[in-house]
Design an enzyme around this catalytic site. Sequence first.
Site, PDB file in Angstrom:
ATOM      1  N   GLY A  32       0.482  -1.483   0.238  1.00  0.00           N
ATOM      2  CA  GLY A  32       0.026  -0.378   0.183  1.00  0.00           C
ATOM      3  C   GLY A  32       0.839   1.311   0.190  1.00  0.00           C
ATOM      4  N   LEU A  33       0.102   3.078  -0.251  1.00  0.00           N
ATOM      5  CA  LEU A  33       0.753   3.720  -0.416  1.00  0.00           C
ATOM      6  C   LEU A  33       1.504   3.808   0.814  1.00  0.00           C
ATOM      7  CD1 LEU A  33      -1.736   6.182  -2.140  1.00  0.00           C
ATOM      8  CD2 LEU A  33       0.332   4.890  -2.972  1.00  0.00           C
ATOM      9  N   SER A  34       2.302   5.085   0.717  1.00  0.00           N
ATOM     10  CA  SER A  34       2.792   5.897   2.257  1.00  0.00           C
ATOM     11  C   SER A  34       2.003   6.523   3.299  1.00  0.00           C
ATOM     12  CB  SER A  34       4.018   6.296   1.492  1.00  0.00           C
ATOM     13  OG  SER A  34       4.421   6.914   3.124  1.00  0.00           O
ATOM     14  N   GLY A  77      -0.979   2.834   6.380  1.00  0.00           N
ATOM     15  CA  GLY A  77      -1.412   1.964   7.965  1.00  0.00           C
ATOM     16  C   GLY A  77      -1.119   0.735   7.531  1.00  0.00           C
ATOM     17  N   SER A  96       6.067  -1.986  -1.723  1.00  0.00           N
ATOM     18  CA  SER A  96       6.259  -2.746  -2.999  1.00  0.00           C
ATOM     19  C   SER A  96       5.706  -2.048  -4.058  1.00  0.00           C
ATOM     20  CB  SER A  96       6.063  -4.273  -2.861  1.00  0.00           C
ATOM     21  OG  SER A  96       4.984  -4.497  -1.940  1.00  0.00           O
TER      22      SER A  96
END
Lengths: 206, 206
Positions: free
Chosen positions: A34-36, A39, A108
């Site tokens: 997931g994005l920075s 969570g 990733s």
Amino acid sequence: MSNANQPVWHEPGIARDQRWAHHHLHGATLWLTGLSGSGKSTIADAIARELLDASVLAYVLDADNVRHGLNANLGFSDADRSENVRRVGEVARLFADTGIVAIVPIISPFAADRARVRVAHAGSGLDFVEIHVGTSLAECERRDTKGLYAKVRAGEMHGLSGVDAPYEAPTAPDLVVAGDGESVTESVRRIIDHLRELGVLGAVGN
Amino acid sequence: MSNANQPVWHEPGIARDQRWAHHHLHGATLWLTGLSGSGKSTIADAIARELLDASVLAYVLDADNVRHGLNANLGFSDADRSENVRRVGEVARLFADTGIVAIVPIISPFAADRARVRVAHAGSGLDFVEIHVGTSLAECERRDTKGLYAKVRAGEMHGLSGVDAPYEAPTAPDLVVAGDGESVTESVRRIIDHLRELGVLGAVGN
């Protein structure tokens, strides 16, 4: 002329099944992409807590922390980011083979890299659970817990997945969590339910 | 302009002590260095068997096998052999941190590479036990279980540590085993005794 160190596969003296049965283990890899700021680490820690309480051996392979050791010699080019993911995936596979639940929070961003890790696990007969921590870009940017989004928007930093670098969201993950404001508690509950279905918790009679 | 992916150390949500206490674990790395054919893998498997019988969680990180996965992109130059040792050492450190006894049979011919692994473990407060599997070159060559010595002597292969490539024997290992015809059983007994002194077996009440 060939090199004398060409590796020859050495069949382990103790088979995986024997180790798992003896120690009541059931290894698997939980891959949190997931994005920075989505969570991933928070959810990883919460899963680890739940599994500890259930006496299931688990370990958080934090991608940032691994960059202080195993991957300290990698940078941030696309090639190095791919190699970073590959190595973390291979370590997770060794952990899962041992009988540990490897919990891997890692952006990733490239689908091909994640697919390669899945294939490596499948080739070893090990569960690979791809979990998309699907907090939206807008929400990640609103929180901006590390201040990275503001810095990239201001041109002070670069290379943030989903902003000025690619993020290829999974098209067929095993689970999507944290979408539409789902709480960490609820995300973790659904992940634990999934692990129960896979038999990861059943190994210790939970 | 800096990269947004610079790693920031993330303190684990579950501390090592808590994990070890809850699961009755005591991680450590047993590093078996020695010539090809000296008996490293045989001794590693025998230790793993003893530890399984004692219900101590252990895993053999076979250097050859790791070259089929994590280290598949490394060759046999001095630089690549060093990187091979470094990566295996870093994985062993992660295993030890988890609470596993990582048993590592690996020629690891360069003293500086082994020293680096020791330092990395010490920096993490983890036990690193360097064991020299000290079967003499003459005896390794007499056995020549893989036929490598004959091939190198015949000029059909190259790069065999101790023959046409360096092998720097440890000057201050924690243990030397398999010297002067010591049996595998006796070597393993002495290693297990050493682990008992370190508290590795005490963790499960053995």
